[in-house]
Each structure stands twice: as structure tokens, then as C-alpha cells.
Design an enzyme around this catalytic site. Sequence first.
Site, PDB file in Angstrom:
ATOM      1  N   CYS A  11      -2.142  -2.793   7.036  1.00 51.37           N
ATOM      2  CA  CYS A  11      -1.509  -2.724   8.343  1.00 51.37           C
ATOM      3  C   CYS A  11      -1.732  -1.276   9.004  1.00 51.37           C
ATOM      4  CB  CYS A  11      -0.041  -3.008   8.485  1.00 51.37           C
ATOM      5  SG  CYS A  11       1.140  -1.846   7.868  1.00 51.37           S
TER       6      CYS A  11
ATOM      7  N   GLU B  48       0.963  -1.085   0.002  1.00 48.26           N
ATOM      8  CA  GLU B  48      -0.091  -0.030   0.188  1.00 48.26           C
ATOM      9  C   GLU B  48       0.827   1.364   0.142  1.00 48.26           C
ATOM     10  OE1 GLU B  48      -0.098  -2.545   1.916  1.00 48.26           O
ATOM     11  OE2 GLU B  48      -2.083  -2.890   2.885  1.00 48.26           O
TER      12      GLU B  48
ATOM     13  N   CYS C 217       0.206   1.484   7.139  1.00 47.01           N
ATOM     14  CA  CYS C 217      -0.334   2.033   5.945  1.00 47.01           C
ATOM     15  C   CYS C 217      -1.630   2.841   6.020  1.00 47.01           C
ATOM     16  CB  CYS C 217      -0.619   0.588   5.152  1.00 47.01           C
ATOM     17  SG  CYS C 217       1.058  -0.036   4.393  1.00 47.01           S
TER      18      CYS C 217
HETATM   19  N1  THU Z   1       2.177  -6.287   3.985  1.00 46.49           N
HETATM   20  C1  THU Z   1       1.846  -5.630   3.230  1.00 46.49           C
HETATM   21  O1  THU Z   1       2.586  -5.312   2.104  1.00 46.49           O
HETATM   22  N2  THU Z   1       0.913  -4.819   3.510  1.00 46.49           N
HETATM   23  C2  THU Z   1       0.295  -4.825   4.763  1.00 46.49           C
HETATM   24  O2  THU Z   1      -0.588  -3.856   5.006  1.00 46.49           O
HETATM   25  C3  THU Z   1       0.517  -5.907   5.768  1.00 46.49           C
HETATM   26  C4  THU Z   1       1.856  -6.333   5.416  1.00 46.49           C
HETATM   27  C5  THU Z   1       3.612  -7.270   3.787  1.00 46.49           C
HETATM   28  C6  THU Z   1       4.644  -6.849   4.649  1.00 46.49           C
HETATM   29  C7  THU Z   1       5.459  -8.034   4.462  1.00 46.49           C
HETATM   30  O3  THU Z   1       6.295  -8.162   3.362  1.00 46.49           O
HETATM   31  C8  THU Z   1       4.728  -9.122   4.357  1.00 46.49           C
HETATM   32  O4  THU Z   1       3.271  -8.549   4.096  1.00 46.49           O
HETATM   33  C9  THU Z   1       4.384  -9.997   5.668  1.00 46.49           C
HETATM   34  O5  THU Z   1       4.143  -9.003   6.810  1.00 46.49           O
END
Ligand code: THU
Length: 118
Positions: free
Chosen positions: A84, A54, A87
Site C-alpha cells: 500500500c 511490510e 508501506c
Molecule cells: N495489508 C497489508 O498487510 N499490506 C499492504 O500493503 C496492504 C494491506 C493488510 C492490511 C489489512 O490487515 C488487510 O491487508 C486488508 O486491508
Amino acid sequence: MLLDLLDQARRAAAHAYAPYSNHPVGAAVLTTTGEVFTGCNVENAAYGETICAERGAVMAMVAAGFRDIEAVAVSGPDGPCWPCGSCRQVLHEFGCRRVLVDDHEVDFADLLPHAFRL
Ligand code: THU
């Protein structure tokens, strides 16, 4: 339009660099003026340097000269992949209104109530 956004998020996930988590994520942000920017997570051997999908999409949007987000779509490998906390805060900065995750579509305000703003 919003289903198409989800599809773009899915396609962006194919470019994820996630050798440590094996959790490829794709995101697509739609601006209020109709442009779409995508991102994928990019991990690093120093784990904390990982950038989420994101935030990658938002950085691409800002670098291209856009600042107002209508919606974000997120696609992960197994089940709903909600943005998360970090983000959510970054999406809030640029006014994100709607969030699409798989077959869920929700108001952004429901994901980050009482959000911090200066
Ligand atoms: N991740 C994302 O790309 N976006 C989120 O909102 C949550 C987590 C990714 C980060 C990491 O590379 C993987 O997911 C596991 O945490």
C-alpha cells in the site's frame, strides 16, 4: 535467493492476525547484507490501528539494527498483493531497491516515483 524471500513472505502470512478483513498478508525484507526479517498484518478492532505486513517486517529490521533494504517480498491470499502507499513510503525510507509480488519482480522506483524525502 529472491524466490526464497517470497517463500518466507508466504510463511509469515500464516501468522497474520486478520479477523476483520480475512486478508492475511506476509512480507519479508532482505537487507543489503543478507539478513531477512518477516512481518504479517496485525489488525485491531479499532481498524485504523492495523499494521501492514511490510511495515511489521521493516520495524523488526530496524529494531535488530539494520537499515538498508535490498528487496521486499509480499504475499497475500488471492492474487498479487502490492504494498500500500504507506508501506511504499516506509520502504523508501530504507532504500528498498526491488519488489517481489507473486511472479512479478519490479524496481521499487517504479512503485513510488518522485518519492518524498527530506
Ligand atoms: N495489508 C497489508 O498487510 N499490506 C499492504 O500493503 C496492504 C494491506 C493488510 C492490511 C489489512 O490487515 C488487510 O491487508 C486488508 O486491508
